[in-house]
Write an enzyme that holds these catalytic residues in place. Structure first.
Site, PDB file in Angstrom:
ATOM      1  N   ARG A  73       0.531  -1.108   0.415  1.00 35.54           N
ATOM      2  CA  ARG A  73      -0.201   0.390   0.032  1.00 35.54           C
ATOM      3  C   ARG A  73       0.941   0.967   0.030  1.00 35.54           C
ATOM      4  NH1 ARG A  73      -5.002   0.717  -1.004  1.00 35.54           N
ATOM      5  NH2 ARG A  73      -5.563  -0.856   0.220  1.00 35.54           N
ATOM      6  N   ARG A  99       0.958  -6.894  -9.557  1.00 33.19           N
ATOM      7  CA  ARG A  99       1.916  -6.163  -8.144  1.00 33.19           C
ATOM      8  C   ARG A  99       2.124  -7.403  -7.399  1.00 33.19           C
ATOM      9  NH1 ARG A  99      -3.486  -2.796  -5.126  1.00 33.19           N
ATOM     10  NH2 ARG A  99      -4.386  -4.113  -5.219  1.00 33.19           N
ATOM     11  N   HIS A 169       0.202   3.296 -10.529  1.00 32.45           N
ATOM     12  CA  HIS A 169      -1.182   4.355  -9.282  1.00 32.45           C
ATOM     13  C   HIS A 169      -0.078   5.390  -8.356  1.00 32.45           C
ATOM     14  CE1 HIS A 169      -4.235   3.499  -6.153  1.00 32.45           C
ATOM     15  NE2 HIS A 169      -5.212   3.015  -7.313  1.00 32.45           N
ATOM     16  N   GLU A 272      -3.025   9.007 -11.293  1.00 30.54           N
ATOM     17  CA  GLU A 272      -2.760   7.749 -12.025  1.00 30.54           C
ATOM     18  C   GLU A 272      -2.815   7.455 -13.325  1.00 30.54           C
ATOM     19  OE1 GLU A 272      -5.195   4.298 -10.981  1.00 30.54           O
ATOM     20  OE2 GLU A 272      -5.368   6.095  -7.999  1.00 30.54           O
TER      21      GLU A 272
HETATM   22  O1  TA6 Z   1      -6.726   3.797  -8.915  1.00 27.63           O
HETATM   23  C1  TA6 Z   1      -8.310   4.160  -7.435  1.00 27.63           C
HETATM   24  C2  TA6 Z   1      -8.577   2.672  -7.437  1.00 27.63           C
HETATM   25  O2  TA6 Z   1      -9.200   2.330  -8.565  1.00 27.63           O
HETATM   26  C3  TA6 Z   1      -9.665   2.724  -6.293  1.00 27.63           C
HETATM   27  O3  TA6 Z   1     -11.165   2.517  -6.730  1.00 27.63           O
HETATM   28  C4  TA6 Z   1      -9.575   2.192  -4.733  1.00 27.63           C
HETATM   29  O4  TA6 Z   1     -10.082   1.131  -4.685  1.00 27.63           O
HETATM   30  C5  TA6 Z   1      -8.061   2.759  -5.155  1.00 27.63           C
HETATM   31  O5  TA6 Z   1      -7.468   1.907  -6.592  1.00 27.63           O
HETATM   32  C6  TA6 Z   1      -7.378   0.985  -4.207  1.00 27.63           C
HETATM   33  O6  TA6 Z   1      -7.175   0.071  -4.635  1.00 27.63           O
HETATM   34  P1  TA6 Z   1      -6.864  -1.392  -3.681  1.00 27.63           P
HETATM   35  O7  TA6 Z   1      -6.903  -1.848  -4.584  1.00 27.63           O
HETATM   36  O8  TA6 Z   1      -4.906  -0.808  -3.588  1.00 27.63           O
HETATM   37  O9  TA6 Z   1      -7.074  -1.193  -2.298  1.00 27.63           O
END
Ligand code: TA6
Length: 298
Positions: A73, A99, A169, A272
């Site tokens: 994260r 990932r 991301h 992103e």
């Molecule tokens: O990019 C935004 C997103 O797609 C959100 O919808 C949110 O879920 C975020 O990514 C984080 O995703 P993750 O799977 O890493 O918790």
């Protein structure tokens, strides 16, 4: 997969390239005249990029897992071969398997201007075919210089055309989300969250004052993340992408995300570079596509 000792023997350069373990994950650290960068081979995941005499430009959760099978994260998660939930099978991992895969370290090279190039690869295998049936070669190259460059290339090694979606991301670190304004998305259409209504941003700047999950379409614009109080300014550029996602979970959603502490949303905004919606990538056999982002201080 190479052991830590093999990685160290093959690639380490005193004062420039080193390796360490973060729990069970192998991390390569580059320390050059421009910056210090940490990159996890698990996920081909940039964890931090700290330019000299500056704070980290990337945010990392203090509660992140660093464990096989779990997503990290913070930093720059690499989403492939789908962005978001899988379109038909909810049980498949959100944002794909890239990932969650261990990548191979192929190369670490000092470039002429003393920046450092790192190349990682991921080859399709019986394991990747459990999630996605195609033959491909993936490469993530990172250049650590006075800016951070991340290039993600997929080559179709299959006998058939395939399609995918993807994203870099990036979690950008800010000192106070209430002081942040993002420039670069004026007059740009976007979907909010998982909705299908197109809205348009009319304002020059986007302030983050609530949960945002905006998926801007038809844009290749540079975004500038400005912080009023502390005057930090991060420039995020991209290539090979027509979709930009801006995400911050804000207070209530943040409480439901177990690997972000309750106040964590105040310290980052995701901007992103994505290939999504109509900007999905379709590759014929032998064809390749590169999605890139660069991140730097103004
Ligand atoms: O990019 C935004 C997103 O797609 C959100 O919808 C949110 O879920 C975020 O990514 C984080 O995703 P993750 O799977 O890493 O918790």
């Amino acid at each position: 997969m190479k052991s830590s000792i093999e990685l160290t023997n093959q690639f380490s350069v005193k004062g420039l390239v080193s390796f360490y373990k973060k729990y069970e994950l192998d991390i390569i650290r580059i320390t050059n005249k421009y910056a210090q960068l940490d990159l996890s081979l698990y996920g081909a995941h940039v964890l931090s990029y700290i330019p000299n005499n500056a704070d980290d430009l990337l945010w990392m959760s203090t509660l992140s897992d660093f464990e096989n099978g779990k997503a990290i994260r913070g930093g720059i998660p690499l989403c492939f071969p789908w962005f978001g939930p899988h379109s038909t099978e909810a049980a498949l991992p959100q944002h794909g398997f890239a990932r969650l895969s261990i990548w191979n370290l192929e190369e670490v090279t000092q470039l002429n201007d003393d920046s450092t190039l790192i190349k990682l690869s991921l080859q399709s295998s019986a394991e990747t075919k459990k999630y996605w049936p195609h033959d491909f070669h993936g490469e993530l190259s990172v250049i650590v210089g006075n800016e951070l460059q991340v290039n993600f290339t997929i080559k179709n090694e299959d006998t058939k055309t395939f399609k995918y979606t993807s994203a870099l991301h990036s979690y950008l670190k800010v000192s106070d989300i209430n002081e942040v304004a993002i420039e670069g998305l004026k007059n740009t259409d976007y979907y909010s969250g998982f909705g299908d209504i197109v809205q348009k941003q009319n304002s020059e700047l986007l302030a983050i004052t609530k949960e945002e999950n905006r998926r801007y379409i038809n844009t290749s614009a540079t975004c500038v993340i400005q912080e009023h109080g502390n005057k930090k300014c991060i420039i995020v550029d991209k290539k090979g992408s027509r979709v930009t996602v801006v995400w911050n979970p804000w207070q209530e959603t943040c409480k439901q995300i177990k690997d972000i502490d309750n106040d964590g949303y105040k310290s980052f905004v995701c901007v992103e570079a994505a290939n999504y919606y109509d900007d999905y990538i379709e590759l014929k056999p032998g064809a390749q596509h590169t999605l890139s982002t660069t991140i730097k201080l103004k």
